[in-house]
Design an enzyme around this catalytic site. Structure first.
Site, PDB file in Angstrom:
ATOM      1  N   SER A  14      -9.544  10.203  17.112  1.00  0.00           N
ATOM      2  CA  SER A  14     -10.171   8.883  17.019  1.00  0.00           C
ATOM      3  C   SER A  14     -10.645   8.461  18.398  1.00  0.00           C
ATOM      4  O   SER A  14     -10.069   8.866  19.419  1.00  0.00           O
ATOM      5  CB  SER A  14      -9.156   7.850  16.493  1.00  0.00           C
ATOM      6  OG  SER A  14      -9.615   6.526  16.689  1.00  0.00           O
TER       7      SER A  14
ATOM      8  N   TYR B  84      -0.893   3.705  17.178  1.00  0.00           N
ATOM      9  CA  TYR B  84      -1.907   4.539  16.522  1.00  0.00           C
ATOM     10  C   TYR B  84      -2.733   5.274  17.576  1.00  0.00           C
ATOM     11  O   TYR B  84      -2.943   6.487  17.487  1.00  0.00           O
ATOM     12  CB  TYR B  84      -2.818   3.678  15.644  1.00  0.00           C
ATOM     13  CG  TYR B  84      -4.003   4.432  15.087  1.00  0.00           C
ATOM     14  CD1 TYR B  84      -3.834   5.342  14.048  1.00  0.00           C
ATOM     15  CD2 TYR B  84      -5.283   4.244  15.611  1.00  0.00           C
ATOM     16  CE1 TYR B  84      -4.923   6.044  13.539  1.00  0.00           C
ATOM     17  CE2 TYR B  84      -6.366   4.935  15.111  1.00  0.00           C
ATOM     18  CZ  TYR B  84      -6.186   5.841  14.074  1.00  0.00           C
ATOM     19  OH  TYR B  84      -7.253   6.547  13.580  1.00  0.00           O
TER      20      TYR B  84
END
Length: 255
Positions: A150, A163
């Site tokens: 990501s 995350y």
């Protein structure tokens, strides 16, 4: 006209997180270009529906229900794939969970779930299938490991610290694995999408953060799962001596 994806024909791919989002889109696209696809995720019903669609379109798919947070489940999945398809030569780690909340909330349950899925789960898959990839490369065939990380791996966002940390770990793991597997002719590609319309947003149980995501999608016109699948298909269909090692894909409006 030459098919730019012809190198995908007759390959055998394993895709985690195949029940939805980027994993599902990738499985459908790889299968459409002639790859056999092993579909790995927890939701067997969703995998069965996807396999039926792929086969109706003339492709070949194998349903492999598995939980990446459970080593025995991954081992059983690998055995099922090898029994049905033999060794794989393309692995896509698309499974992931995104559970943003302020660190001060102390949601250790969420932290553990993200670590177990996004990092340890990917490692379990790598451990199970890298021997297949190195064997394929030794035989002169194309071999690919694709990890979906990501943009959050190196661009911080408030409330996404854990995350982002799991994705930073996956990005670093990809970089390091390239030093080990590249000399063996196994390509390692790390893909870092920006804002993308997947089921990840539905994992968010914080109403304020969920609303912020909705607003960002409207303002930035986020990517689709198919956009990322298209990148994976392109990357893995290049000549075997070409490794697109790092791909950052953002919506045009995302800085």
């Amino acid at each position: 006209m030459t098919n730019p994806y012809e190198n995908l024909n007759a390959r055998t791919a394993l895709i985690t997180g195949a029940a939805s989002g980027m994993g599902e889109a990738t499985a459908r696209l790889l299968a459409a270009h002639g790859a056999r696809v092993a579909l790995l995720a927890r939701r067997a019903d969703r995998l069965t529906e996807l396999a039926a669609k792929i086969e109706a379109d003339g492709g070949r798919a194998l349903v492999v229900p598995a939980d990446l947070t459970d080593q025995a489940s991954v081992d059983a999945a690998a055995e099922r794939v090898h029994t049905a398809f033999g060794p794989v030569d393309l692995v896509v780690n698309a499974a992931g969970v995104m559970l943003p909340n302020p660190v001060t909330d102390g949601r250790a349950d969420e932290w553990q779930r993200m670590l177990d899925t996004n990092v340890t789960g990917a490692l379990r898959v790598i451990r199970a299938f890298v021997p297949d990839l190195t064997a394929a490369a030794r035989a002169g065939r194309t071999a690919d490991l694709v990890n979906i990380s990501s943009i959050g791996a190196h661009v911080p966002f408030p409330n996404y610290a854990v995350y982002g940390a799991t994705k930073a770990a996956l990005t670093y793991l990809s970089q390091s694995l390239r030093t080990e597997l590249g000399p063996l002719d196994v390509r390692v590609t790390n893909i870092e999408p920006g804002l993308t319309d997947t089921e990840l947003a539905s994992h968010v149980d914080n109403a304020e953060l969920s609303g912020q995501l909705d607003g960002m999608f409207e303002a930035l016109i986020g990517l689709t799962s198919h956009d990322i699948a298209d990148l994976i298909a392109y990357t893995t269909s290049r000549p075997r001596h070409v490794n697109l090692r790092q791909v950052i894909a953002l919506p045009t409006r995302q800085a």
